[in-house]
Design an enzyme around this catalytic site. Structure first.
Site, mmCIF file in Angstrom:
data_model
loop_
_atom_site.group_PDB
_atom_site.id
_atom_site.type_symbol
_atom_site.label_atom_id
_atom_site.label_comp_id
_atom_site.label_asym_id
_atom_site.label_seq_id
_atom_site.Cartn_x
_atom_site.Cartn_y
_atom_site.Cartn_z
ATOM 1 N N LYS A 13 0.825 -1.216 0.000
ATOM 2 C CA LYS A 13 0.000 0.000 0.000
ATOM 3 C C LYS A 13 0.859 1.266 0.000
ATOM 4 O O LYS A 13 0.631 2.176 -0.773
ATOM 5 C CB LYS A 13 -0.914 0.052 1.241
ATOM 6 C CG LYS A 13 -1.869 -1.102 1.373
ATOM 7 C CD LYS A 13 -2.819 -0.901 2.548
ATOM 8 C CE LYS A 13 -2.145 -0.870 3.906
ATOM 9 N NZ LYS A 13 -1.518 -2.152 4.312
ATOM 10 N N ARG A 88 -9.324 1.067 8.677
ATOM 11 C CA ARG A 88 -8.905 -0.304 8.963
ATOM 12 C C ARG A 88 -9.998 -1.068 9.699
ATOM 13 O O ARG A 88 -9.812 -2.229 10.027
ATOM 14 C CB ARG A 88 -7.656 -0.275 9.836
ATOM 15 C CG ARG A 88 -6.368 -0.561 9.039
ATOM 16 C CD ARG A 88 -5.263 -0.565 10.046
ATOM 17 N NE ARG A 88 -4.067 -1.236 9.683
ATOM 18 C CZ ARG A 88 -2.977 -0.609 9.247
ATOM 19 N NH1 ARG A 88 -2.988 0.674 8.997
ATOM 20 N NH2 ARG A 88 -1.875 -1.289 9.031
ATOM 21 N N ARG A 167 -0.442 -9.103 13.334
ATOM 22 C CA ARG A 167 -0.967 -8.064 12.427
ATOM 23 C C ARG A 167 -1.808 -8.679 11.321
ATOM 24 O O ARG A 167 -2.814 -8.114 10.903
ATOM 25 C CB ARG A 167 0.197 -7.234 11.850
ATOM 26 C CG ARG A 167 0.821 -6.335 12.923
ATOM 27 C CD ARG A 167 2.147 -5.768 12.477
ATOM 28 N NE ARG A 167 2.012 -4.854 11.372
ATOM 29 C CZ ARG A 167 2.985 -4.606 10.498
ATOM 30 N NH1 ARG A 167 4.148 -5.222 10.597
ATOM 31 N NH2 ARG A 167 2.785 -3.758 9.535
HETATM 32 P P1 AMP Z 1 1.014 0.651 9.111
HETATM 33 O O1 AMP Z 1 2.226 1.493 8.972
HETATM 34 O O2 AMP Z 1 -0.121 1.124 8.253
HETATM 35 O O3 AMP Z 1 1.286 -0.819 8.958
HETATM 36 O O4 AMP Z 1 0.509 0.855 10.620
HETATM 37 C C1 AMP Z 1 1.314 0.487 11.720
HETATM 38 C C2 AMP Z 1 0.463 0.321 12.973
HETATM 39 O O5 AMP Z 1 -0.181 1.580 13.265
HETATM 40 C C3 AMP Z 1 -0.681 -0.685 12.850
HETATM 41 O O6 AMP Z 1 -0.261 -2.015 13.110
HETATM 42 C C4 AMP Z 1 -1.647 -0.158 13.901
HETATM 43 O O7 AMP Z 1 -1.208 -0.500 15.213
HETATM 44 C C5 AMP Z 1 -1.496 1.351 13.748
HETATM 45 N N1 AMP Z 1 -2.455 1.911 12.775
HETATM 46 C C6 AMP Z 1 -2.176 2.506 11.572
HETATM 47 N N2 AMP Z 1 -3.301 2.895 10.953
HETATM 48 C C7 AMP Z 1 -4.327 2.531 11.759
HETATM 49 C C8 AMP Z 1 -5.737 2.627 11.676
HETATM 50 N N3 AMP Z 1 -6.343 3.180 10.608
HETATM 51 N N4 AMP Z 1 -6.471 2.145 12.717
HETATM 52 C C9 AMP Z 1 -5.891 1.593 13.801
HETATM 53 N N5 AMP Z 1 -4.574 1.452 13.943
HETATM 54 C C10 AMP Z 1 -3.774 1.914 12.944
#
Ligand code: AMP
Length: 210
Positions: A13, A88, A167
């Protein structure tokens, strides 16, 4: 053009959001990057988010929705934006609708779970600007240094294999239902994540312009 990129962690993404952002001149909004910055700076949202992020769980909806609302209100989002990692959960998607923000397209990048683990162990993310790399598929020009800002490109703590399992579970339980949610609204385009970044980019850009 307001776009959403859906997909499991490691589906690509962030990388594809960077490609579209450059092509269309609209910002990439990564809630993960915003949260990592908040954690680094010890802000109130960062303090709330830290434990959830470290364990591979989702940060509570109200925290993330507040962050997203503030970001979308900034001037650079007037012409459009690409959401990378938001929504999410179904409640986050409903909150987005309640903000009165129309979404043009939702692109789901599908990658089987078996491939995710290998992809994430090779992923490197810039500590300073959040740009994503992969040691095999999208290496930095100088090892360990971000091409864009020269910051350190490092392995994210939550890309460790045991956290990745959590995750992925979170993705299937909480986020995958959004595929049906947006399909039901006629907004969804599904593509298969390819081995080569450029091949996925082609599919993504076709989906954006179709
Ligand atoms: P990412 O960089 O998108 O993989 O996000 C890293 C972590 O941030 C995720 O594993 C969640 O703990 C948190 N996170 C990011 N975006 C969201 C979201 N929209 N809702 C809830 N937690 C989020």
């Amino acid at each position: 053009m307001n776009l959403i990129l859906l997909g499991a962690p490691g589906a690509g993404k962030g990388t594809q959001a960077e490609v579209i952002s450059e092509k269309l001149g609209i910002p990439q909004i990564s809630t993960g990057n915003i949260l990592r910055e908040a954690v680094k700076n010890g802000t109130p949202s960062g303090l709330k988010a830290k434990g959830y992020m470290e364990s591979g769980a989702l940060v509570p909806d109200e925290v993330v929705i507040g962050i997203l609302k503030d970001r979308i209100a900034e001037g650079d989002c007037k012409k459009g934006f690409i959401l990378d990692g938001f929504p999410r959960t179904v409640p986050q998607a409903v909150a987005l609708e309640n903000m009165g923000i129309g979404i043009d397209k939702v692109i789901s990048i599908d990658v089987p779970d078996e491939k995710i683990q290998a992809r994430l162990s090779g992923r490197r993310v810039c500590e300073s600007c959040g740009a994503s790399y992969h040691i095999e598929y999208k290496p930095t020009q100088t090892e360990g240094k971000c091409d864009k800002c020269g910051g350190n490109a490092v392995l994210r703590a939550d890309d460790a294999p045991e956290t990745v399992i959590e995750r992925l579970k979170t993705y299937h339980d909480k986020t995958a239902p959004l595929i049906d949610f947006y399909a039901g609204k006629g907004k969804l385009v599904r593509i298969d994540g390819q081995e080569e970044v450029k091949d996925t980019s082609k599919l993504v850009l076709d989906a954006v312009s179709s």
